[in-house]
Design a protein around this motif. Structure first.
Motif, mmCIF file in Angstrom:
data_model
loop_
_atom_site.group_PDB
_atom_site.id
_atom_site.type_symbol
_atom_site.label_atom_id
_atom_site.label_comp_id
_atom_site.label_asym_id
_atom_site.label_seq_id
_atom_site.Cartn_x
_atom_site.Cartn_y
_atom_site.Cartn_z
ATOM 1 N N GLY A 178 16.397 46.637 62.376
ATOM 2 C CA GLY A 178 17.207 46.310 63.542
ATOM 3 C C GLY A 178 18.562 46.991 63.605
ATOM 4 O O GLY A 178 19.461 46.500 64.308
ATOM 5 N N TYR A 179 18.717 48.131 62.951
ATOM 6 C CA TYR A 179 20.016 48.802 63.004
ATOM 7 C C TYR A 179 20.337 49.309 64.406
ATOM 8 O O TYR A 179 21.513 49.392 64.780
ATOM 9 C CB TYR A 179 20.066 49.950 61.987
ATOM 10 N N ASP A 180 19.317 49.648 65.183
ATOM 11 C CA ASP A 180 19.557 50.037 66.567
ATOM 12 C C ASP A 180 20.161 48.871 67.349
ATOM 13 O O ASP A 180 21.111 49.034 68.123
ATOM 14 C CB ASP A 180 18.257 50.505 67.217
ATOM 15 N N PHE A 181 19.619 47.701 67.140
ATOM 16 C CA PHE A 181 20.106 46.477 67.788
ATOM 17 C C PHE A 181 21.521 46.158 67.307
ATOM 18 O O PHE A 181 22.396 45.788 68.105
ATOM 19 C CB PHE A 181 19.136 45.340 67.458
ATOM 20 N N LEU A 182 21.764 46.318 66.007
ATOM 21 C CA LEU A 182 23.082 46.050 65.442
ATOM 22 C C LEU A 182 24.135 46.981 66.034
ATOM 23 O O LEU A 182 25.261 46.557 66.336
ATOM 24 C CB LEU A 182 23.038 46.195 63.923
ATOM 25 N N LEU A 207 13.221 58.974 52.756
ATOM 26 C CA LEU A 207 13.122 59.948 53.829
ATOM 27 C C LEU A 207 14.316 60.894 53.735
ATOM 28 O O LEU A 207 15.322 60.598 53.093
ATOM 29 C CB LEU A 207 13.067 59.253 55.186
ATOM 30 N N GLY A 208 14.226 62.025 54.369
ATOM 31 C CA GLY A 208 15.219 63.069 54.182
ATOM 32 C C GLY A 208 16.521 62.841 54.926
ATOM 33 O O GLY A 208 16.671 61.888 55.704
ATOM 34 N N ASP A 209 17.460 63.751 54.680
ATOM 35 C CA ASP A 209 18.771 63.656 55.306
ATOM 36 C C ASP A 209 18.674 63.740 56.833
ATOM 37 O O ASP A 209 19.459 63.099 57.539
ATOM 38 C CB ASP A 209 19.682 64.775 54.796
ATOM 39 N N GLU A 210 17.726 64.514 57.330
ATOM 40 C CA GLU A 210 17.598 64.647 58.789
ATOM 41 C C GLU A 210 17.260 63.304 59.418
ATOM 42 O O GLU A 210 17.823 62.927 60.457
ATOM 43 C CB GLU A 210 16.519 65.674 59.121
ATOM 44 N N ASP A 217 24.144 59.243 63.467
ATOM 45 C CA ASP A 217 24.530 59.671 64.819
ATOM 46 C C ASP A 217 24.497 58.506 65.796
ATOM 47 O O ASP A 217 25.319 58.424 66.720
ATOM 48 C CB ASP A 217 23.603 60.782 65.309
ATOM 49 N N LEU A 218 23.552 57.589 65.615
ATOM 50 C CA LEU A 218 23.456 56.442 66.504
ATOM 51 C C LEU A 218 24.752 55.649 66.499
ATOM 52 O O LEU A 218 25.292 55.288 67.551
ATOM 53 C CB LEU A 218 22.287 55.554 66.070
ATOM 54 N N PRO A 223 31.271 53.374 70.924
ATOM 55 C CA PRO A 223 32.733 53.258 71.014
ATOM 56 C C PRO A 223 33.377 52.771 69.714
ATOM 57 O O PRO A 223 34.569 52.970 69.516
ATOM 58 C CB PRO A 223 32.943 52.236 72.145
ATOM 59 N N MET A 224 32.593 52.143 68.827
ATOM 60 C CA MET A 224 33.121 51.581 67.587
ATOM 61 C C MET A 224 32.901 52.495 66.397
ATOM 62 O O MET A 224 32.993 52.065 65.237
ATOM 63 C CB MET A 224 32.477 50.215 67.324
ATOM 64 N N ALA A 225 32.637 53.768 66.640
ATOM 65 C CA ALA A 225 32.293 54.697 65.565
ATOM 66 C C ALA A 225 33.321 54.712 64.444
ATOM 67 O O ALA A 225 32.963 54.774 63.256
ATOM 68 C CB ALA A 225 32.128 56.105 66.141
ATOM 69 N N ASN A 226 34.604 54.659 64.769
ATOM 70 C CA ASN A 226 35.643 54.724 63.740
ATOM 71 C C ASN A 226 35.772 53.428 62.941
ATOM 72 O O ASN A 226 36.572 53.359 62.002
ATOM 73 C CB ASN A 226 36.990 55.068 64.379
ATOM 74 N N HIS A 227 35.000 52.433 63.312
ATOM 75 C CA HIS A 227 35.034 51.149 62.610
ATOM 76 C C HIS A 227 33.769 50.928 61.784
ATOM 77 O O HIS A 227 33.518 49.815 61.339
ATOM 78 C CB HIS A 227 35.197 50.004 63.613
ATOM 79 N N VAL A 228 32.995 52.004 61.571
ATOM 80 C CA VAL A 228 31.732 51.903 60.837
ATOM 81 C C VAL A 228 31.774 52.811 59.621
ATOM 82 O O VAL A 228 32.143 53.981 59.724
ATOM 83 C CB VAL A 228 30.537 52.281 61.739
#
Length: 368
Positions: A178-182, A207-210, A217-218, A223-228
């Motif tokens: 559920g990381y997409d949901f998170l 699984l690989g780095d890709e 990237d998700l 908008p909260m990218a700098n808080h993750v």
């Protein structure tokens, strides 16, 4: 000697490594030894364990030279693994399976049904097995455990900014977790001006780095990218993981399905407030007193394009679940900022009931 008394022989076919199954295998082995039993270990795959456990592991490996041919065999493996058919000697054979979905393929049912005992770790799991036609008289529930010593007093908690509300989630990157949901719920619950942080220990080493980069990237595109923060580390022992958990204010487990969920119980043992979906394996130990629950009303076909190809169902995470998750996230943050976020005492009490020693005792009861 009475059945189940200390000194009982047991043939254990199990992984010993840093995967979920490997963690279960190691902790059951250690607990069996502490109880005075004599497990002979037949490892699945390469052994990877802390040197502190070497004496117990070596003693169990040495017993392979003269295993109890009338003793029970327990095979701990995925429900789809051919290894479920493996046994030692002529004694009763139990398969210990941990699974996430509600449906099995015919060959999986055949392998599980070939055993004298079919063990799983939750009542939810036992009900799924029964609904799929496996005989109820052969089903046993053996709940898993938590290392209370480590997850009550973890060494060297990681440093943090005490002014922030720190949320933490663990479990490898995959759609099931559920990381997409998170990513959506976290971004809708807060703004970049809010003093919050989300730390993920989620890098998928299989699984690989890709593949992993798609998850990075998700979160980076919200908008909260700098808080993750996303950790790429794969810890050799649970001590660094316990240190990461100890610095958090709240654990997040917004998964579509779980076989058990070791991380959730470990966070509860630390006395951390937790938020989790009210579905699948971890319903064995979560309730309204020890967890902020997200109610599940419907299921979806389980399909992630990888391991799951629609062969069963898992929880549907949709708008109603997002609303609940957002409300829980904001409530925890508001309590932390007000200085009123209380320890999860109900979670601590729950974790005390789910020790590895208790799991080993239940395992012995299940196989005799």
């Amino acid at each position: 000697m009475p059945q189940g008394a200390p000194g009982m022989q047991l043939n254990l076919i199990a992984p010993i490594c840093d995967t979920g199954y490997g963690t279960v295998g190691l902790n059951l082995l250690l607990a069996l030894a502490r109880a005075g039993h004599e497990p002979a270990l037949f490892p699945r795959g390469q052994i990877e364990a802390d040197n502190a456990h070497a004496e117990v592991i070596q003693a169990a490996l040495a017993r392979r030279a003269g295993p109890g041919l009338e003793a029970p065999t327990v095979t701990l493996a995925q429900h789809a693994a051919p290894d479920l058919l493996y046994r030692v000697g002529r004694g009763p054979h139990a398969v210990f399976v941990i699974f996430e979905l509600d449906t099995f393929e015919p060959d999986e049912l055949y392998r599980m049904g070939s055993a004298d005992r079919i063990i799983t770790c939750s009542q939810w799991g036992a009900e799924v097995l029964a609904k799929n036609g496996l005989p109820g008289e052969r089903l046993r529930v053996v709940p898993l455990g938590v290392d209370s010593d480590l997850f009550t007093n973890p060494p060297n908690p990681a440093p943090r900014n005490d002014n922030e509300t720190l949320f933490f989630s663990t479990g490898k990157f995959e759609f099931r977790k559920g990381y997409d949901f998170l990513s959506v719920a976290f971004s809708q619950a807060f703004t970049p001006e809010d003093p919050v942080r989300l730390v993920l220990h989620a890098w998928n080493a299989f699984l690989g780095d890709e593949y992993n980069q798609t998850w990075v990237d998700l979160f980076a595109n919200t908008p909260m990218a700098n808080h993750v923060e996303i950790s790429r580390e794969r810890f050799e022992t649970q001590e660094p993981l316990a240190g990461l958990m100890a610095r958090a204010d709240c654990g997040l487990f917004l998964s579509r399905a779980e076989g058990w969920n070791l991380g959730l119980l470990e966070m509860m043992a630390l006395g951390k407030p937790v938020i989790a979906t009210n579905y699948s394996g971890h319903t064995e130990f979560v309730n309204e007193q020890n967890c902020r629950l997200i109610d599940i009303t419907e299921t979806d076909p389980a399909n992630d394009g990888l391991a799951f190809q629609g062969q069963g169902n898992w929880a549907m995470l949709d708008a109603p679940q997002a609303q609940q998750a957002i409300a829980h996230l904001r409530a925890v943050h508001e309590a932390k900022q007000a200085g009123t976020l209380a320890p999860n005492t109900a979670g601590i009490e729950t974790a005390r009931q789910f020790s590895w020693d208790a799991a080993a005792a239940r395992l012995i009861e299940a196989v005799i």
